[in-house]
Design a protein around this motif. Structure first.
Motif, PDB file in Angstrom:
ATOM      1  N   ALA A   9       0.788  -0.999   0.209  1.00 34.88           N
ATOM      2  CA  ALA A   9       0.158  -0.073   0.018  1.00 34.88           C
ATOM      3  C   ALA A   9       0.938   1.034   0.008  1.00 34.88           C
ATOM      4  N   ILE A  10       2.031   1.322   0.779  1.00 33.16           N
ATOM      5  CA  ILE A  10       2.992   2.300   0.793  1.00 33.16           C
ATOM      6  C   ILE A  10       4.275   1.761   0.631  1.00 33.16           C
ATOM      7  N   ARG A  38      -0.419  -4.059   1.943  1.00 31.81           N
ATOM      8  CA  ARG A  38      -2.051  -3.752   1.836  1.00 31.81           C
ATOM      9  C   ARG A  38      -2.729  -4.464   2.903  1.00 31.81           C
ATOM     10  N   LEU A  72       2.008   5.772  -2.915  1.00 31.25           N
ATOM     11  CA  LEU A  72       0.897   5.620  -2.183  1.00 31.25           C
ATOM     12  C   LEU A  72      -0.377   4.600  -3.115  1.00 31.25           C
ATOM     13  N   ALA A  73      -0.682   3.713  -2.550  1.00 27.25           N
ATOM     14  CA  ALA A  73      -1.810   2.863  -3.439  1.00 27.25           C
ATOM     15  C   ALA A  73      -1.203   2.877  -4.841  1.00 27.25           C
ATOM     16  N   VAL A  93      -7.558   8.050   0.424  1.00 26.08           N
ATOM     17  CA  VAL A  93      -7.041   8.075   1.884  1.00 26.08           C
ATOM     18  C   VAL A  93      -8.046   8.576   2.770  1.00 26.08           C
ATOM     19  N   GLU A 167      -8.458   3.382   0.935  1.00 26.94           N
ATOM     20  CA  GLU A 167      -7.675   2.327   0.890  1.00 26.94           C
ATOM     21  C   GLU A 167      -6.907   2.184   2.073  1.00 26.94           C
ATOM     22  N   ILE A 168      -6.421   3.558   2.632  1.00 25.36           N
ATOM     23  CA  ILE A 168      -5.273   3.648   3.321  1.00 25.36           C
ATOM     24  C   ILE A 168      -5.866   4.779   4.425  1.00 25.36           C
ATOM     25  N   ASN A 194     -11.234  -1.168  10.381  1.00 25.03           N
ATOM     26  CA  ASN A 194     -10.152  -1.607   9.708  1.00 25.03           C
ATOM     27  C   ASN A 194     -10.267  -3.085   9.115  1.00 25.03           C
ATOM     28  N   THR A 199      -8.863  -2.042   5.371  1.00 30.39           N
ATOM     29  CA  THR A 199      -8.173  -0.706   5.108  1.00 30.39           C
ATOM     30  C   THR A 199      -6.753  -0.968   5.785  1.00 30.39           C
ATOM     31  N   THR A 200      -5.777  -0.460   4.972  1.00 29.33           N
ATOM     32  CA  THR A 200      -4.369  -0.261   5.441  1.00 29.33           C
ATOM     33  C   THR A 200      -4.280   0.737   6.614  1.00 29.33           C
TER      34      THR A 200
END
Length: 228
Positions: A9-10, A38, A72-73, A93, A167-168, A194, A199-200
Protein backbone atom coordinates in the motif's frame (compact mmCIF):
# COMPACT_ATOMS: atom_id res chain seq x y z
CA UNK A 1 11.69 4.62 -11.42
CA UNK A 2 10.21 1.11 -11.14
CA UNK A 3 6.88 0.90 -9.33
CA UNK A 4 6.74 -1.20 -6.12
CA UNK A 5 5.11 -4.64 -5.82
CA UNK A 6 1.30 -4.72 -5.95
CA UNK A 7 1.01 -6.08 -2.40
CA UNK A 8 2.37 -2.81 -0.98
CA UNK A 9 0.00 0.00 0.00
CA UNK A 10 2.94 2.29 0.79
CA UNK A 11 6.55 2.22 -0.41
CA UNK A 12 8.99 4.85 0.87
CA UNK A 13 12.59 5.16 -0.28
CA UNK A 14 15.33 7.47 1.09
CA UNK A 15 12.84 10.05 2.38
CA UNK A 16 14.24 13.25 3.90
CA UNK A 17 12.69 16.48 5.15
CA UNK A 18 14.60 19.56 6.28
CA UNK A 19 13.47 22.95 7.58
CA UNK A 20 15.39 26.25 7.80
CA UNK A 21 17.17 26.94 11.09
CA UNK A 22 19.65 29.46 12.46
CA UNK A 23 22.46 26.96 11.88
CA UNK A 24 21.34 26.37 8.28
CA UNK A 25 18.98 23.42 8.02
CA UNK A 26 17.37 21.23 10.67
CA UNK A 27 16.91 17.61 9.61
CA UNK A 28 13.43 16.33 10.59
CA UNK A 29 13.61 13.10 8.60
CA UNK A 30 16.78 11.57 7.24
CA UNK A 31 16.89 8.71 4.73
CA UNK A 32 13.68 6.93 5.80
CA UNK A 33 12.76 3.65 4.09
CA UNK A 34 9.41 1.98 4.79
CA UNK A 35 7.11 -0.61 3.22
CA UNK A 36 3.52 -1.20 4.37
CA UNK A 37 1.51 -4.08 2.94
CA UNK A 38 -2.07 -3.71 1.79
CA UNK A 39 -4.44 -4.33 4.68
CA UNK A 40 -1.67 -4.17 7.29
CA UNK A 41 -1.90 -2.20 10.53
CA UNK A 42 1.30 -0.37 11.48
CA UNK A 43 2.11 1.74 14.55
CA UNK A 44 4.83 4.39 14.47
CA UNK A 45 6.09 5.15 17.97
CA UNK A 46 8.93 7.19 19.44
CA UNK A 47 9.65 10.29 21.54
CA UNK A 48 8.16 13.72 20.87
CA UNK A 49 10.07 15.59 18.19
CA UNK A 50 11.32 12.42 16.52
CA UNK A 51 9.53 13.21 13.24
CA UNK A 52 6.52 10.86 13.49
CA UNK A 53 3.83 13.39 12.57
CA UNK A 54 6.02 14.84 9.82
CA UNK A 55 6.38 11.38 8.31
CA UNK A 56 2.62 10.82 8.47
CA UNK A 57 1.95 14.16 6.77
CA UNK A 58 4.37 13.27 3.98
CA UNK A 59 2.82 9.82 3.50
CA UNK A 60 -0.64 11.38 3.22
CA UNK A 61 0.53 14.02 0.76
CA UNK A 62 -0.15 16.89 3.18
CA UNK A 63 3.48 18.00 2.91
CA UNK A 64 6.33 17.47 0.45
CA UNK A 65 9.68 15.84 1.09
CA UNK A 66 13.00 17.39 0.12
CA UNK A 67 14.33 14.06 -1.09
CA UNK A 68 13.13 10.55 -1.75
CA UNK A 69 10.16 8.69 -3.20
CA UNK A 70 6.72 7.82 -1.85
CA UNK A 71 4.44 5.38 -3.65
CA UNK A 72 0.92 5.54 -2.25
CA UNK A 73 -1.63 2.94 -3.40
CA UNK A 74 0.56 2.32 -6.42
CA UNK A 75 0.81 5.98 -7.41
CA UNK A 76 4.03 8.08 -7.33
CA UNK A 77 3.06 10.68 -4.73
CA UNK A 78 6.48 12.32 -4.99
CA UNK A 79 5.85 13.18 -8.65
CA UNK A 80 2.42 14.76 -8.18
CA UNK A 81 1.60 18.46 -7.85
CA UNK A 82 -0.63 19.82 -5.08
CA UNK A 83 -3.86 19.37 -7.04
CA UNK A 84 -2.98 15.81 -8.00
CA UNK A 85 -2.04 14.96 -4.42
CA UNK A 86 -5.39 16.31 -3.21
CA UNK A 87 -7.19 14.19 -5.80
CA UNK A 88 -5.29 11.08 -4.69
CA UNK A 89 -6.14 11.74 -1.04
CA UNK A 90 -9.80 12.16 -1.93
CA UNK A 91 -9.88 8.85 -3.78
CA UNK A 92 -7.62 6.66 -1.66
CA UNK A 93 -6.92 8.14 1.78
CA UNK A 94 -8.68 8.80 5.09
CA UNK A 95 -7.19 10.77 7.99
CA UNK A 96 -8.01 10.92 11.71
CA UNK A 97 -6.41 13.78 13.69
CA UNK A 98 -5.79 14.09 17.43
CA UNK A 99 -7.69 17.40 17.44
CA UNK A 100 -10.66 15.92 15.48
CA UNK A 101 -10.58 18.69 12.79
CA UNK A 102 -14.36 18.80 12.39
CA UNK A 103 -16.04 21.76 10.69
CA UNK A 104 -17.67 23.70 13.54
CA UNK A 105 -20.49 25.10 11.39
CA UNK A 106 -21.60 21.65 10.20
CA UNK A 107 -23.60 19.03 12.09
CA UNK A 108 -22.20 15.56 12.75
CA UNK A 109 -24.10 14.25 9.73
CA UNK A 110 -22.92 17.07 7.48
CA UNK A 111 -19.30 16.58 8.58
CA UNK A 112 -19.43 12.92 7.58
CA UNK A 113 -21.24 13.67 4.31
CA UNK A 114 -18.67 16.30 3.32
CA UNK A 115 -15.98 14.05 1.73
CA UNK A 116 -18.59 12.29 -0.40
CA UNK A 117 -20.15 15.55 -1.51
CA UNK A 118 -16.77 17.02 -2.42
CA UNK A 119 -16.04 13.91 -4.50
CA UNK A 120 -19.42 14.12 -6.22
CA UNK A 121 -20.56 10.83 -4.73
CA UNK A 122 -24.16 9.71 -4.62
CA UNK A 123 -26.23 8.71 -1.60
CA UNK A 124 -23.99 10.75 0.69
CA UNK A 125 -26.68 11.14 3.35
CA UNK A 126 -27.57 7.46 3.62
CA UNK A 127 -23.92 6.38 3.73
CA UNK A 128 -23.10 8.98 6.39
CA UNK A 129 -26.10 7.98 8.48
CA UNK A 130 -25.12 4.31 8.27
CA UNK A 131 -21.59 5.01 9.50
CA UNK A 132 -22.73 7.28 12.31
CA UNK A 133 -25.06 4.50 13.39
CA UNK A 134 -22.09 2.09 13.20
CA UNK A 135 -20.07 4.29 15.60
CA UNK A 136 -23.00 4.67 18.00
CA UNK A 137 -24.08 8.22 17.17
CA UNK A 138 -27.53 7.75 15.65
CA UNK A 139 -28.95 10.20 18.22
CA UNK A 140 -26.34 12.89 17.44
CA UNK A 141 -26.86 13.45 13.71
CA UNK A 142 -28.00 17.07 14.04
CA UNK A 143 -25.59 18.05 16.81
CA UNK A 144 -22.74 20.46 16.10
CA UNK A 145 -19.17 19.67 17.27
CA UNK A 146 -19.41 22.02 20.27
CA UNK A 147 -22.44 20.02 21.44
CA UNK A 148 -20.49 16.76 21.42
CA UNK A 149 -18.01 15.30 23.90
CA UNK A 150 -14.41 14.67 22.86
CA UNK A 151 -15.10 10.97 22.42
CA UNK A 152 -18.16 11.69 20.30
CA UNK A 153 -16.23 14.15 18.13
CA UNK A 154 -13.53 11.57 17.49
CA UNK A 155 -16.15 8.98 16.54
CA UNK A 156 -17.59 11.49 14.05
CA UNK A 157 -14.05 11.96 12.71
CA UNK A 158 -13.64 8.20 12.32
CA UNK A 159 -16.96 7.93 10.48
CA UNK A 160 -15.86 10.77 8.19
CA UNK A 161 -12.53 9.04 7.53
CA UNK A 162 -14.17 5.74 6.57
CA UNK A 163 -17.19 7.07 4.64
CA UNK A 164 -15.26 7.23 1.35
CA UNK A 165 -14.03 3.66 1.90
CA UNK A 166 -10.35 4.64 1.69
CA UNK A 167 -7.67 2.11 0.88
CA UNK A 168 -5.35 3.69 3.46
CA UNK A 169 -6.20 5.34 6.77
CA UNK A 170 -3.71 7.55 8.61
CA UNK A 171 -4.31 8.34 12.30
CA UNK A 172 -2.19 10.86 14.20
CA UNK A 173 -2.49 10.28 17.97
CA UNK A 174 -6.20 9.35 17.57
CA UNK A 175 -6.70 8.86 21.32
CA UNK A 176 -4.36 11.61 22.52
CA UNK A 177 -7.13 13.95 23.71
CA UNK A 178 -9.45 11.30 25.16
CA UNK A 179 -9.98 9.77 28.59
CA UNK A 180 -9.44 6.06 29.18
CA UNK A 181 -13.03 5.02 28.45
CA UNK A 182 -13.29 6.94 25.19
CA UNK A 183 -9.79 5.91 24.16
CA UNK A 184 -10.76 2.25 24.43
CA UNK A 185 -13.96 2.85 22.45
CA UNK A 186 -12.15 4.73 19.67
CA UNK A 187 -9.40 2.09 19.49
CA UNK A 188 -11.96 -0.70 19.11
CA UNK A 189 -13.73 1.21 16.33
CA UNK A 190 -10.52 1.84 14.42
CA UNK A 191 -9.53 -1.81 14.38
CA UNK A 192 -13.05 -3.13 13.76
CA UNK A 193 -13.52 -0.87 10.75
CA UNK A 194 -9.97 -1.61 9.62
CA UNK A 195 -10.79 -5.35 9.52
CA UNK A 196 -14.26 -4.93 8.02
CA UNK A 197 -13.08 -2.71 5.16
CA UNK A 198 -9.64 -4.29 4.62
CA UNK A 199 -8.14 -0.83 5.05
CA UNK A 200 -4.41 -0.31 5.51
CA UNK A 201 -3.98 1.45 8.88
CA UNK A 202 -0.94 3.56 9.74
CA UNK A 203 -1.05 5.34 13.09
CA UNK A 204 1.27 7.50 15.16
CA UNK A 205 0.95 7.08 18.91
CA UNK A 206 2.71 7.46 22.25
CA UNK A 207 0.34 4.82 23.66
CA UNK A 208 2.24 1.54 23.64
CA UNK A 209 -0.93 -0.42 24.44
CA UNK A 210 -2.55 0.95 21.29
CA UNK A 211 0.63 0.31 19.30
CA UNK A 212 0.68 -3.33 20.38
CA UNK A 213 -2.75 -3.87 18.83
CA UNK A 214 -1.22 -3.26 15.41
CA UNK A 215 0.27 -6.10 13.40
CA UNK A 216 3.62 -4.34 13.25
CA UNK A 217 5.45 -1.53 15.04
CA UNK A 218 8.34 0.70 14.06
CA UNK A 219 10.03 3.24 16.29
CA UNK A 220 11.24 6.62 15.11
CA UNK A 221 14.25 8.21 16.78
CA UNK A 222 15.86 11.46 15.59
CA UNK A 223 14.24 11.30 12.16
CA UNK A 224 15.06 7.68 11.42
CA UNK A 225 13.06 4.47 11.73
CA UNK A 226 14.06 1.45 13.77
CA UNK A 227 12.14 -1.84 13.71
CA UNK A 228 10.88 -2.68 17.22
Amino acid sequence: MISPPNDLAIHVSDLSRHVPALEGHLSILNGVDLDVKRGESLAITGPSGAGKSTLLALLAGLDRADQGAIWLAGEPLHQLDEEQRASLRGRRVGFVFQSFMLVDSLTALENVMLPLELAGGKAARSQAEALLHRVGLSQRLTHFPNQLSGGEQQRVAIARAFVSQPEILFADEPTGNLDHHNSALVEDLLFELNREHGTTLVLVTHDLTLAQRCQRQVRMVAGQLEAS
